[in-house]
Design a protein around this motif. Structure first.
Motif, mmCIF file in Angstrom:
data_model
loop_
_atom_site.group_PDB
_atom_site.id
_atom_site.type_symbol
_atom_site.label_atom_id
_atom_site.label_comp_id
_atom_site.label_asym_id
_atom_site.label_seq_id
_atom_site.Cartn_x
_atom_site.Cartn_y
_atom_site.Cartn_z
ATOM 1 N N THR B 16 11.472 -43.232 -4.485
ATOM 2 C CA THR B 16 11.842 -42.448 -3.310
ATOM 3 C C THR B 16 13.227 -41.831 -3.487
ATOM 4 O OG1 THR B 16 10.527 -43.897 -1.893
ATOM 5 C CG2 THR B 16 12.147 -42.499 -0.811
ATOM 6 N N GLY B 17 14.144 -42.621 -4.014
ATOM 7 C CA GLY B 17 15.497 -42.100 -4.250
ATOM 8 C C GLY B 17 15.493 -40.897 -5.166
ATOM 9 N N LYS B 18 14.760 -40.997 -6.258
ATOM 10 C CA LYS B 18 14.700 -39.867 -7.194
ATOM 11 C C LYS B 18 14.089 -38.644 -6.540
ATOM 12 C CE LYS B 18 13.964 -42.857 -11.226
ATOM 13 N NZ LYS B 18 13.099 -43.166 -12.382
ATOM 14 N N LEU B 19 12.991 -38.847 -5.841
ATOM 15 C CA LEU B 19 12.287 -37.707 -5.257
ATOM 16 C C LEU B 19 13.099 -37.061 -4.144
ATOM 17 C CD1 LEU B 19 8.611 -39.025 -5.298
ATOM 18 C CD2 LEU B 19 9.576 -37.160 -6.657
ATOM 19 N N LEU B 20 13.768 -37.871 -3.342
ATOM 20 C CA LEU B 20 14.620 -37.312 -2.283
ATOM 21 C C LEU B 20 15.709 -36.433 -2.886
ATOM 22 C CD1 LEU B 20 15.131 -40.299 0.195
ATOM 23 C CD2 LEU B 20 13.808 -38.230 0.591
ATOM 24 N N GLN B 21 16.258 -36.911 -3.972
ATOM 25 C CA GLN B 21 17.313 -36.186 -4.652
ATOM 26 C C GLN B 21 16.813 -34.858 -5.205
ATOM 27 O OE1 GLN B 21 19.551 -38.727 -7.173
ATOM 28 N NE2 GLN B 21 20.000 -37.166 -8.692
ATOM 29 N N LEU B 22 15.558 -34.830 -5.623
ATOM 30 C CA LEU B 22 15.003 -33.617 -6.215
ATOM 31 C C LEU B 22 14.431 -32.650 -5.201
ATOM 32 C CD1 LEU B 22 13.180 -35.017 -9.381
ATOM 33 C CD2 LEU B 22 15.043 -33.356 -9.340
ATOM 34 N N HIS B 23 13.772 -33.181 -4.168
ATOM 35 C CA HIS B 23 13.008 -32.294 -3.277
ATOM 36 C C HIS B 23 13.371 -32.410 -1.809
ATOM 37 C CE1 HIS B 23 10.083 -33.077 -6.750
ATOM 38 N NE2 HIS B 23 10.584 -31.880 -6.943
ATOM 39 N N GLY B 24 14.369 -33.221 -1.474
ATOM 40 C CA GLY B 24 14.762 -33.353 -0.073
ATOM 41 C C GLY B 24 13.795 -34.208 0.729
ATOM 42 N N TYR B 25 14.060 -34.308 2.006
ATOM 43 C CA TYR B 25 13.290 -35.212 2.865
ATOM 44 C C TYR B 25 11.891 -34.677 3.170
ATOM 45 C CZ TYR B 25 12.351 -38.627 6.526
ATOM 46 O OH TYR B 25 11.793 -39.638 7.279
ATOM 47 N N SER B 26 11.839 -33.475 3.712
ATOM 48 C CA SER B 26 10.530 -32.895 4.033
ATOM 49 C C SER B 26 9.725 -32.616 2.769
ATOM 50 C CB SER B 26 10.692 -31.592 4.810
ATOM 51 O OG SER B 26 11.451 -31.797 5.972
ATOM 52 N N GLY B 27 10.435 -32.304 1.705
ATOM 53 C CA GLY B 27 9.766 -31.953 0.464
ATOM 54 C C GLY B 27 9.204 -33.136 -0.292
ATOM 55 N N THR B 28 9.532 -34.332 0.148
ATOM 56 C CA THR B 28 9.050 -35.532 -0.528
ATOM 57 C C THR B 28 7.914 -36.169 0.271
ATOM 58 O OG1 THR B 28 11.221 -35.982 -1.482
ATOM 59 C CG2 THR B 28 9.687 -37.821 -1.355
ATOM 60 N N GLY B 29 6.735 -36.199 -0.321
ATOM 61 C CA GLY B 29 5.576 -36.755 0.371
ATOM 62 C C GLY B 29 5.283 -38.178 -0.049
ATOM 63 N N LEU B 30 4.715 -38.932 0.886
ATOM 64 C CA LEU B 30 4.396 -40.327 0.575
ATOM 65 C C LEU B 30 3.382 -40.426 -0.563
ATOM 66 C CD1 LEU B 30 4.226 -41.851 4.170
ATOM 67 C CD2 LEU B 30 6.133 -41.801 2.569
ATOM 68 N N ASP B 99 20.544 -34.829 -18.278
ATOM 69 C CA ASP B 99 19.368 -34.624 -17.456
ATOM 70 C C ASP B 99 18.812 -35.924 -16.893
ATOM 71 O OD1 ASP B 99 16.654 -32.283 -17.799
ATOM 72 O OD2 ASP B 99 18.245 -32.483 -16.342
ATOM 73 N N SER B 100 18.242 -36.731 -17.737
ATOM 74 C CA SER B 100 17.521 -37.934 -17.318
ATOM 75 C C SER B 100 16.922 -37.667 -15.949
ATOM 76 C CB SER B 100 18.453 -39.148 -17.278
ATOM 77 O OG SER B 100 19.535 -38.943 -16.384
ATOM 78 N N TYR B 101 17.387 -38.313 -14.910
ATOM 79 C CA TYR B 101 16.862 -37.958 -13.607
ATOM 80 C C TYR B 101 18.017 -37.561 -12.695
ATOM 81 C CZ TYR B 101 18.234 -41.876 -10.569
ATOM 82 O OH TYR B 101 18.925 -42.771 -9.797
ATOM 83 N N PHE B 102 19.175 -37.443 -13.310
ATOM 84 C CA PHE B 102 20.366 -37.181 -12.522
ATOM 85 C C PHE B 102 20.445 -35.715 -12.132
ATOM 86 C CE2 PHE B 102 25.179 -37.411 -12.114
ATOM 87 C CZ PHE B 102 25.108 -38.105 -10.925
ATOM 88 N N ASN B 103 19.329 -35.048 -12.124
ATOM 89 C CA ASN B 103 19.362 -33.636 -11.792
ATOM 90 C C ASN B 103 18.888 -33.401 -10.368
ATOM 91 O OD1 ASN B 103 20.327 -31.350 -13.065
ATOM 92 N ND2 ASN B 103 19.105 -31.790 -14.869
ATOM 93 N N GLY B 104 19.797 -33.046 -9.583
ATOM 94 C CA GLY B 104 19.629 -33.038 -8.142
ATOM 95 C C GLY B 104 20.888 -33.686 -7.615
ATOM 96 N N VAL B 105 21.256 -33.363 -6.378
ATOM 97 C CA VAL B 105 22.469 -33.935 -5.813
ATOM 98 C C VAL B 105 22.064 -34.965 -4.767
ATOM 99 C CG1 VAL B 105 24.662 -33.426 -4.718
ATOM 100 C CG2 VAL B 105 23.617 -31.732 -6.209
ATOM 101 N N PRO B 106 22.351 -36.229 -5.040
ATOM 102 C CA PRO B 106 21.820 -37.376 -4.308
ATOM 103 C C PRO B 106 21.817 -37.263 -2.789
ATOM 104 C CG PRO B 106 23.491 -38.060 -5.895
ATOM 105 C CD PRO B 106 23.303 -36.604 -6.061
ATOM 106 N N ILE B 107 22.926 -37.354 -2.154
ATOM 107 C CA ILE B 107 22.945 -37.486 -0.701
ATOM 108 C C ILE B 107 22.986 -36.137 0.012
ATOM 109 C CG2 ILE B 107 24.158 -38.503 1.245
ATOM 110 C CD1 ILE B 107 22.820 -40.531 -0.585
ATOM 111 N N ALA B 108 23.718 -35.212 -0.562
ATOM 112 C CA ALA B 108 23.860 -33.896 0.067
ATOM 113 C C ALA B 108 22.507 -33.262 0.365
ATOM 114 C CB ALA B 108 24.679 -32.974 -0.834
ATOM 115 N N ASN B 109 21.605 -33.384 -0.575
ATOM 116 C CA ASN B 109 20.284 -32.769 -0.421
ATOM 117 C C ASN B 109 19.543 -33.321 0.799
ATOM 118 O OD1 ASN B 109 18.098 -31.195 -0.970
ATOM 119 N ND2 ASN B 109 17.353 -32.411 -2.689
ATOM 120 N N ILE B 110 19.800 -34.547 1.134
ATOM 121 C CA ILE B 110 19.147 -35.143 2.305
ATOM 122 C C ILE B 110 19.883 -34.764 3.576
ATOM 123 C CG2 ILE B 110 18.475 -37.292 3.428
ATOM 124 C CD1 ILE B 110 18.526 -38.544 0.573
#
Lengths: 192, 192
Positions: B16-30, B99-110
């Motif tokens: 969930t943490g990775k996906l939130l960072q990549l796609h935001g809250y609405s963009g992350t589906g269960l 890259d690894s999975y650190f691509n996306g900005v962790p909290i700001a995106n949420i």
DNA sequence: GTCTATATACGGATAGAC
DNA sequence: GTCTATCCGTATATAGAC
């Protein structure tokens, strides 16, 4: 420029811009756009045959123009780059406190969400940031800073302000922007 | 602490943490969380009875711990705050490039997406930023800066870095972070 | 240019068996 | 602790009338 001054089309773009800023790309639904814009329900796909992405694209372009103009106009009010940029940040803080609809961070909220999934929109956002960056850099150059210095400092200022906005939104107050403003002279007084 | 070391629960939080960072809250589906975590499909609402929001809440808490530790560990490698912070930014740039999975900005995106619609998550994000801010401020204090100076400078550094990450992601290169690193000494060398 | 109706997919969430 | 089946709302998008 064959584009008409169509009010419906215009309202749809404006409303999309506001909603994107508030709720991001996935969080903004076409139904809500229609409802809030007051646009005729059947007209969306007439004006924007490519649907949501086209609507977002044009809303981002609009935001680019608006914000770039806001930056340039604000910076033009003082000759000295330090004063100009500091006052721009105070202006921004005032707008943030005033709320209106300026609550939300325009482009960052979109690009963070779609950077890995939509290259067309990401590329457009890149151009938006470039345009803001250029406005700051031009002001610095006109104040006597070298090209390289201006580029680096403008990049820093742009990043600072955007980061400050993120934290302002999170804290729900404008203090971070005020802190940034105080740091501007520290950064800019030196090798000029 | 009655919480078990359950692997399923753990994987769900991480994914969930990775996906939130990549796609935001609405963009992350269960559904995507379940798929990517490899977690048993039926277990999500067993471990997280409150559903998506609880999952996000715990993922944000996890990110807070991870990133705060990363910052503290990195800063601890140099006594001098200027060197320490500058090298922290270089570390970040390296991680960004890797890259690894650190691509996306962790909290700001949420937080950009939910600040107006979810006070519980916004408040949590505020605490995360506070925790990072504190890490920088402590380092500055230990280097002889006053309390007020440390607070302001740490706020500025935190904002700069986050803004730089946003632009890095948009441009798909780490240059903005490198530019920020170069500005650190300019900001920090003075009334110490 | 705008309308309604609808296709189709996917979202989050719940029930009840195992 | 985990599984499947399913409810229900909402999402984007299209078709065809007006």
């Amino acid at each position: 420029m064959v584009k008409s001054n169509n009010t419906t089309r215009n309202k749809l773009i404006e409303t999309t811009g506001k909603l994107l800023q508030l709720h991001g790309y996935s969080g903004t639904g076409l139904n809500e756009i229609i409802k809030q814009s007051g646009a005729p329900k059947g007209s969306l796909y007439y004006h924007f045959p490519e649907g949501k992405e086209q609507l977002a694209y044009e809303a981002i372009e609009r935001t680019k123009e608006n914000v770039t103009n806001f930056i340039k106009d604000s910076l033009a009010r003082y000759d000295d780059p330090i004063e100009a940029i500091q006052n721009f940040i105070y202006d921004s803080a005032k707008r943030f406190e005033a709320d209106s609809y300026f609550n939300g961070v325009p482009i960052a909220n979109i690009v963070l969400e779609i950077s890995k999934t939509n290259d067309r929109l990401r590329e457009l956002c890149r151009k938006v940031f470039e345009s803001w960056h250029e406005a700051f850099a031009d002001k610095l150059k006109s104040g006597g800073y070298s090209d390289e210095e201006s580029w680096d400092l403008a990049m820093t200022i742009n990043a600072m302000i955007q980061g400050a906005f993120v934290i302002c939104l999170t804290r729900q107050d404008s203090k971070p922007l005020l802190v940034m403003a105080e740091q501007i002279p520290v950064m800019l007084i030196k090798g000029k």
